[in-house]
Design a protein around this motif. Sequence first.
Motif, PDB file in Angstrom:
ATOM      1  N   PRO A 557      41.222 -15.974 -41.322  1.00  0.00           N
ATOM      2  CA  PRO A 557      41.305 -17.413 -41.591  1.00  0.00           C
ATOM      3  C   PRO A 557      41.127 -17.671 -43.088  1.00  0.00           C
ATOM      4  CG  PRO A 557      39.233 -16.873 -40.488  1.00  0.00           C
ATOM      5  CD  PRO A 557      40.090 -15.644 -40.445  1.00  0.00           C
ATOM      6  N   VAL A 558      41.823 -18.683 -43.574  1.00  0.00           N
ATOM      7  CA  VAL A 558      41.830 -18.962 -45.014  1.00  0.00           C
ATOM      8  C   VAL A 558      41.423 -20.410 -45.252  1.00  0.00           C
ATOM      9  CG1 VAL A 558      43.237 -19.094 -47.103  1.00  0.00           C
ATOM     10  CG2 VAL A 558      43.622 -17.240 -45.456  1.00  0.00           C
ATOM     11  N   LEU A 559      40.443 -20.592 -46.140  1.00  0.00           N
ATOM     12  CA  LEU A 559      40.097 -21.919 -46.630  1.00  0.00           C
ATOM     13  C   LEU A 559      40.885 -22.179 -47.899  1.00  0.00           C
ATOM     14  CD1 LEU A 559      36.223 -22.274 -46.227  1.00  0.00           C
ATOM     15  CD2 LEU A 559      37.991 -23.456 -44.939  1.00  0.00           C
ATOM     16  N   ASP A 578      44.613 -22.870 -40.854  1.00  0.00           N
ATOM     17  CA  ASP A 578      43.980 -22.173 -39.729  1.00  0.00           C
ATOM     18  C   ASP A 578      42.961 -23.039 -39.001  1.00  0.00           C
ATOM     19  OD1 ASP A 578      45.304 -19.654 -40.226  1.00  0.00           O
ATOM     20  OD2 ASP A 578      43.978 -19.422 -41.958  1.00  0.00           O
ATOM     21  N   ALA A 579      43.079 -24.339 -39.108  1.00  0.00           N
ATOM     22  CA  ALA A 579      42.065 -25.227 -38.535  1.00  0.00           C
ATOM     23  C   ALA A 579      41.857 -24.982 -37.043  1.00  0.00           C
ATOM     24  CB  ALA A 579      42.451 -26.685 -38.782  1.00  0.00           C
ATOM     25  N   VAL A 637      34.016 -19.427 -43.113  1.00  0.00           N
ATOM     26  CA  VAL A 637      34.364 -19.879 -41.768  1.00  0.00           C
ATOM     27  C   VAL A 637      34.793 -18.656 -40.974  1.00  0.00           C
ATOM     28  CG1 VAL A 637      34.982 -22.232 -42.399  1.00  0.00           C
ATOM     29  CG2 VAL A 637      36.735 -20.442 -42.469  1.00  0.00           C
ATOM     30  N   THR A 638      34.562 -18.704 -39.684  1.00  0.00           N
ATOM     31  CA  THR A 638      34.832 -17.557 -38.815  1.00  0.00           C
ATOM     32  C   THR A 638      35.618 -18.028 -37.596  1.00  0.00           C
ATOM     33  OG1 THR A 638      32.748 -16.563 -39.537  1.00  0.00           O
ATOM     34  CG2 THR A 638      33.739 -15.659 -37.551  1.00  0.00           C
ATOM     35  N   ASP A 641      37.244 -14.811 -32.765  1.00  0.00           N
ATOM     36  CA  ASP A 641      37.069 -13.367 -32.622  1.00  0.00           C
ATOM     37  C   ASP A 641      36.061 -12.791 -33.610  1.00  0.00           C
ATOM     38  OD1 ASP A 641      38.996 -13.200 -30.554  1.00  0.00           O
ATOM     39  OD2 ASP A 641      40.605 -13.242 -32.054  1.00  0.00           O
ATOM     40  N   GLY A 642      35.353 -13.662 -34.322  1.00  0.00           N
ATOM     41  CA  GLY A 642      34.343 -13.193 -35.273  1.00  0.00           C
ATOM     42  C   GLY A 642      34.907 -12.717 -36.594  1.00  0.00           C
ATOM     43  N   ILE A 643      36.161 -13.052 -36.879  1.00  0.00           N
ATOM     44  CA  ILE A 643      36.789 -12.622 -38.140  1.00  0.00           C
ATOM     45  C   ILE A 643      36.532 -13.693 -39.194  1.00  0.00           C
ATOM     46  CG2 ILE A 643      38.968 -12.045 -39.272  1.00  0.00           C
ATOM     47  CD1 ILE A 643      39.957 -11.130 -36.475  1.00  0.00           C
TER      48      ILE A 643
END
Length: 653
Positions: A557-559, A578-579, A637-638, A641-643
């Motif tokens: 995921p990307v902020l 990726d919200a 942010v995660t 799946d914990g990524i």
Amino acid sequence: MAYRPSRQFKKTLYGSGAVLVLAALNAPAAVSFATEKYHAYKIAQPEYQRRYGSWAVVDVPEQYRVNAIHAALLHTGKVLLIAGSGNNQKKFDAGTFETVLWDPVKNTFKTIPTPEDFFCSGHSQLPDGRLLVAGGTARYEILDGEVRKAGGGMRVKNESPDKAITLRKGTVFRSPSGVEYVSKFDVTVPKAKREFEISYFKSGQMKPWKTKVTAAEARVFVEARKEGPQALTTQAAQYEIVGLKGEDADNVYGLAQKLTTEKQDFQGIRAAYEFDPKAERYIPVAPMKDARWYPTLVTLDDGKVLAVSGLNDVGDVVPGDNEIYDPKTKKWSKGPFRYFPTYPALFLTKGGKLLYTGSNAGYGPAEKGREPGLWDLKKNSFTKLAGLTDPDQLETSASLMLPPVQDQKVMVLGGGGVGESPASTARTSIIDLSEDSPVFSDGPRLPQGTRYLSSVLMPDDSVFTTGGSADYRGRGGSDILKAQFYDPKTNAFDEAAAPTVGRNYHSEALLLPDGRVATFGSDPLFDDADNTKLGTFEQRIEVFTPPSLHRGGDNRPVLGEGPQELDQNGRATFKTRDATRIATARLMRPSAVTHTTDVEQRSVELALTKGTDGTTVTVEVPKDRTLVPPGWYMLFVTDQDGIPSEAKWIQVA
């Protein structure tokens, strides 16, 4: 007629036998080689790395390899590695003090001019992103049997209320019997305190003024001019200061109780500096009142910093005189009085009290100041906390606030006996401070008894633990090449990929903004299991990539674009594609770690709101500054799946 083998047959037979013998003799080496090759193959497989993670050694150019005694992550994303003299007396004697700045993204290094010996100093993150570094080394220890000249602390008195006096290094103090001692440092003694007393006759008439003078005092370490028993003393005496004349000679003098050839411990310095991450240099600020070596610096809810414990300017544990640094005035003031052994693990808890877990790095008597408890700074009261297993094995243990900080659970891991004890424990203990009467209870055991364990908070709320040794400073080849994750939800450990570099005393680990963990340092007593070869400081950097990053690959995921400060409601909004997959948000305070002690790191759970168009997320930070002390934090942010994402830096005022 009996059969005789031919000469050629004998040669062939003997040759084959030799091959068989050689093969048998080399079988263990061949098996070991094959095992190592298979292990290297196995840990390089994507399936293995997705489950256990992976390690890689960083290529550090030779000119930038230092004895990393301290490591701190700055809000520029760079890591400050502070060596000072690096536990190397030759460098101390030469005045060679070192600091290196490492950029983990570019893998570039920069040498930072280091003005003092920050070896075994304390450090803390300041609200503006600077790093406060205070204390360090004034003098290396001299062990029992190696002290040739009697020495000890000299109390210097000044009875003059009119002026302070400075005595330079090399000042001579003469005993009543004529034995002379030389000061090893400059010392300034404040002027005496003058008090006026006014009293009245019964008739109402005022008596004349009465003046009371209270002598001022400072300490300095002195050493006999000459070797020999004549300089040994355990009797209190007054010492004249050679060279002073007139009123100065009458007003200023020395007092000493004990001058011996017993072991002389390290001695601290008063110096304090702020490291500016933008200018990339140390900036001097007001010195502390007390010299400190092995102190803990802990950030308070108002952004001020409390300095606790350490060895002072004569090598004694500071008896309880703590002090507070104000980053606005750049000055120190008196803090609440309480004794702790050196490098005590102190954590700011909800409501503002400090939790002392009992973890420490050693100096101080075994029976004093080692029980865990809650310290109320305003009342200066201390409430002891019970239930800790192996309470006599807290030295060199790890402690941390479990994620998220709102749960107010604290964990203690491993540790050993006091001093050079070979004892070590596999105990972990957890305390829930949200309970009315909190007590420690046992958590899952480590794979084996472990000292010097490094423990790092991760963005997915797990705790990564790695390294350490079973014996004091890795003695007996006892480094532990294991790593594991602790899951607070299941209260269990899961195996992680094993490091290749052993870490014991003077080692560190910290979370990087990209979600990896970097490890540094290690200062073993010996380099072999037989304890015959003196140890070599470990200068390699090894970095762990957790399983989540291998699972995520290029699909983390990307902020996107967003602010570096919170709005008036404590919120910040970021663009992201990726919200829909983002599940949690955490603020992670950057580490400042040394001697297994990292009281800075904490993970804060954030309220998370997704925009109606699915292109933004808004995070909200708790307003309680006892949970979120002011300063710069990494925002992760995660996903489900914990990524984790890579971190965005955000400042909490």
